[in-house]
Design a protein around this motif. Sequence first.
Motif, mmCIF file in Angstrom:
data_model
loop_
_atom_site.group_PDB
_atom_site.id
_atom_site.type_symbol
_atom_site.label_atom_id
_atom_site.label_comp_id
_atom_site.label_asym_id
_atom_site.label_seq_id
_atom_site.Cartn_x
_atom_site.Cartn_y
_atom_site.Cartn_z
ATOM 1 N N GLU A 336 43.892 161.199 85.255
ATOM 2 C CA GLU A 336 42.996 160.415 85.695
ATOM 3 C C GLU A 336 43.745 159.648 87.281
ATOM 4 O OE1 GLU A 336 40.046 159.402 85.649
ATOM 5 O OE2 GLU A 336 39.848 157.429 86.819
ATOM 6 N N LYS A 337 45.142 159.418 86.884
ATOM 7 C CA LYS A 337 45.755 158.977 88.188
ATOM 8 C C LYS A 337 46.088 160.104 89.265
ATOM 9 C CE LYS A 337 50.632 157.246 88.421
ATOM 10 N NZ LYS A 337 50.888 156.649 89.632
ATOM 11 N N LEU A 338 46.510 161.346 88.671
ATOM 12 C CA LEU A 338 46.980 162.354 89.622
ATOM 13 C C LEU A 338 45.532 163.042 90.239
ATOM 14 C CD1 LEU A 338 49.808 164.081 87.479
ATOM 15 C CD2 LEU A 338 49.807 162.180 89.467
ATOM 16 N N PHE A 339 44.744 163.290 89.467
ATOM 17 C CA PHE A 339 43.603 164.026 90.113
ATOM 18 C C PHE A 339 42.234 163.537 89.913
ATOM 19 C CE2 PHE A 339 46.477 166.657 87.335
ATOM 20 C CZ PHE A 339 47.218 167.337 88.599
ATOM 21 N N ASP A 340 41.882 162.368 89.380
ATOM 22 C CA ASP A 340 40.655 161.750 89.528
ATOM 23 C C ASP A 340 39.521 162.601 89.222
ATOM 24 O OD1 ASP A 340 38.707 159.965 89.962
ATOM 25 O OD2 ASP A 340 38.755 159.968 91.957
ATOM 26 N N PRO A 341 39.495 163.399 87.789
ATOM 27 C CA PRO A 341 38.610 164.600 87.756
ATOM 28 C C PRO A 341 37.427 163.973 87.301
ATOM 29 C CG PRO A 341 40.147 164.072 85.763
ATOM 30 C CD PRO A 341 40.409 163.170 86.760
ATOM 31 N N ASP A 342 36.234 164.829 87.391
ATOM 32 C CA ASP A 342 34.957 164.511 87.081
ATOM 33 C C ASP A 342 34.791 165.000 85.663
ATOM 34 O OD1 ASP A 342 33.694 163.726 89.654
ATOM 35 O OD2 ASP A 342 34.338 165.641 90.277
ATOM 36 N N ARG A 343 35.701 166.102 85.192
ATOM 37 C CA ARG A 343 35.477 166.746 84.066
ATOM 38 C C ARG A 343 36.758 167.113 83.727
ATOM 39 N NH1 ARG A 343 31.147 171.589 83.371
ATOM 40 N NH2 ARG A 343 29.498 170.172 82.347
ATOM 41 N N ILE A 344 37.117 167.078 82.152
ATOM 42 C CA ILE A 344 38.234 167.647 81.637
ATOM 43 C C ILE A 344 37.750 168.438 80.423
ATOM 44 C CG2 ILE A 344 40.742 167.380 80.769
ATOM 45 C CD1 ILE A 344 40.654 164.538 81.779
ATOM 46 N N ILE A 345 37.960 169.646 80.523
ATOM 47 C CA ILE A 345 37.571 170.595 79.488
ATOM 48 C C ILE A 345 38.902 170.990 78.626
ATOM 49 C CG2 ILE A 345 36.442 172.950 78.963
ATOM 50 C CD1 ILE A 345 35.016 172.748 81.686
ATOM 51 N N LYS A 364 37.378 156.473 76.222
ATOM 52 C CA LYS A 364 35.951 155.983 76.565
ATOM 53 C C LYS A 364 36.068 154.204 76.307
ATOM 54 C CE LYS A 364 34.229 159.233 78.939
ATOM 55 N NZ LYS A 364 33.126 159.851 79.307
ATOM 56 N N LYS A 365 36.245 154.066 75.031
ATOM 57 C CA LYS A 365 36.395 152.595 74.512
ATOM 58 C C LYS A 365 37.210 151.670 75.517
ATOM 59 C CE LYS A 365 36.394 149.892 70.477
ATOM 60 N NZ LYS A 365 36.380 149.872 69.024
ATOM 61 N N ASP A 371 33.309 155.991 82.526
ATOM 62 C CA ASP A 371 32.238 156.600 81.819
ATOM 63 C C ASP A 371 31.659 157.834 82.289
ATOM 64 O OD1 ASP A 371 32.088 154.891 79.385
ATOM 65 O OD2 ASP A 371 30.615 153.354 80.400
ATOM 66 N N ASP A 372 31.780 157.992 83.611
ATOM 67 C CA ASP A 372 31.488 159.096 84.340
ATOM 68 C C ASP A 372 31.960 160.234 84.269
ATOM 69 O OD1 ASP A 372 33.113 157.634 85.614
ATOM 70 O OD2 ASP A 372 32.316 158.366 87.605
ATOM 71 N N VAL A 373 33.183 160.379 83.598
ATOM 72 C CA VAL A 373 34.135 161.302 83.615
ATOM 73 C C VAL A 373 33.665 162.300 82.291
ATOM 74 C CG1 VAL A 373 36.249 162.503 83.508
ATOM 75 C CG2 VAL A 373 35.887 160.467 84.722
ATOM 76 N N GLU A 374 33.224 163.465 82.216
ATOM 77 C CA GLU A 374 32.796 164.117 81.001
ATOM 78 C C GLU A 374 34.222 164.903 80.506
ATOM 79 O OE1 GLU A 374 29.513 167.093 81.280
ATOM 80 O OE2 GLU A 374 30.159 166.737 83.827
ATOM 81 N N LEU A 375 34.474 164.555 79.143
ATOM 82 C CA LEU A 375 35.279 164.866 78.326
ATOM 83 C C LEU A 375 34.788 166.025 77.491
ATOM 84 C CD1 LEU A 375 37.311 161.783 77.630
ATOM 85 C CD2 LEU A 375 38.168 163.419 79.212
ATOM 86 N N ILE A 376 35.408 167.277 77.677
ATOM 87 C CA ILE A 376 34.393 168.360 76.930
ATOM 88 C C ILE A 376 35.301 168.983 75.908
ATOM 89 C CG2 ILE A 376 33.019 170.517 77.052
ATOM 90 C CD1 ILE A 376 32.368 169.430 79.985
ATOM 91 N N PHE A 377 34.871 169.200 74.826
ATOM 92 C CA PHE A 377 35.676 169.888 73.634
ATOM 93 C C PHE A 377 35.103 171.423 73.706
ATOM 94 C CE2 PHE A 377 36.552 171.501 69.328
ATOM 95 C CZ PHE A 377 37.994 171.535 69.510
#
Length: 589
Positions: A336-345, A364-365, A371-377
């Motif tokens: 989050e700090k280095l890349f400010d991603p929209d998604r992490i897969i 998330k909690k 909340d807008d960042v998608e964490l995808i497994f």
Amino acid sequence: MKSILNIITEEISGAFEAKGYDRSYGKVTLSNRPDLCQYQCNGALAAAKEYKKAPIMIAEDVVSSLKDNKLFNKVEAIKPGFINIDVSNDFLADYLNDMNKDEKHGFEEVDNPKTIVIDYGGPNVAKPLHVGHLRSAVIGESLKRLARFVGHEVIGDVHLGDWGLQMGLIITELKKRQPELLYFDEEYDGEYPEEAPFTISELEEIYPAANEYSKENPEFKEEAKQTTFLLQNGHRGYTALWNHILNVSIADLKRNYDNLDVSFDLWKKESDAQKYIPDMVKYMKENNYTRISDGALVIDVKEETDTREIPPCMVLKSDGATLYNTTDLATIVEREKLFDPDRIIYVVDKRQELYFEQVFRAAKKTKIIGDDVELIFQGFGTMNGKDGKPFKTRDGGVMRLEYLIESINEEVYSKMMENRTIPEEEAREIAKIVGLAALKYGDLSNQASKDYIFDIDRFTSFEGNTGPYILYTIVRIKSILKNYEKITGSSLKNGVIRPYDIESQINLMLEASKFNETIANAYEELAPHKLCKYVYDLSNAFNTFYHENKIIAEEDKEKQESWIALIKLVLEILETSINILGFKAPERM
Ligand code: ARG
């Protein structure tokens, strides 16, 4: 360029609207009866309820307004209310000619590129890469290439496992074997040697030996734990050794990944996330996200809607030690700090699914990620042997990736040599390229989440739904094009594709026209197997066309030129597609 499906849908929607129906009923899909039509619309069946009319009447109504539409060769209303559609050959040819002019064969990049981190590979330092890591590397690499092709900003991170007890075990085992090494001299305060005191093969033998030994000898295991603790708290000698282990391992891993044509933008390690842990834990505690359970620090993550038990996510063990979870949470903080991603897969074995569910919920909690960042497994299944059990060597051990690749290349080589003569050295080179395609396509053509059977004989076959078959098709087209150049003495240019009414040609054109739709869909669903299926269908359509028409012997020069333009486009689409899948084609095979 819009996809063909979109264009047709627009047109049919317009017709619904023109006849007084809602345009949303005009959605068109590929026909599931290709023997009857190319595309179909079932909207009239759905509209019947709303308009209290027989579906066939609505369908006929819509069809009647499309009678002279240049886009279509045929639009028919069929009982009980289907609309069957064939596009016109002229429209199809125009579409392909536009694709031909476009650098991405008609695929339009997204206009809101996202930043996506893909966590894949996930090897562990000092342990040989085994087939379990193969799937993560192969699937992750193709998702990375796919997302990039679509136009996103993608960062591939290997997320190396270099933290935890395995390091302590190796160091303790080394101490047992070579207590005289400088690294174990607590008095020593000089520089340590630059050369590692072991090779990669020694290292790979040390870890399993230490692991085995620790199971029988509790005091050894205790010492390893202590060593891990000291290492993690900056012990000089151990840190120097750990650096050797890292360097030797990483050099070996890079070589292996190179062989797989897999590459990472980032070689981040679990240890890189450690520095974020103290602040993260402090923040979580201060904001009352955590509670103590049996001495351990945990975050409750279960939700009312859960249909299965989701245990709390542990952040610190009762002795204060951090664990896999802590590292993954801290890695999210770091990303989050280095890349400010929209998604992490995360491309990881599906057996880690529950674990990731806990980590994602905890992240998330506690709002360490928005909340807008998608964490995808993106979990993948197991690669099994023919016996249906996880793939092993003949003597039951874990198969090293290197040997697996060697055996595939060997198999391809002998198949290639069955009916032709190619100079040995060239044949070996080609076998490598084809072997990689066999391996990757064999994996990617299955839906990732499913287990599959590694069948070397089938994967390396030049016929059927295999990597070598696709390459064979590509090589065939290349050779026709070369031949054409030789015979006509002219170099290839982008000719015009003309719509001759020949079934095999129209079929080939139809398949080719689905490229942009396929890419969009494969990305949407993170499903390389959809791209594999497309590549296979397109190859089949080409081969049928090739067998039914004599391209090089064709006397009508305009026709010949048009065919050459068509197969050149098909070649480019195939090569782009396999490049996204992560392999390439040789010049001949
Ligand atoms: N090293 C781990 C393993 O071998 C995989 C890492 C997956 N990625 C992650 N962020 N946990 O199981």
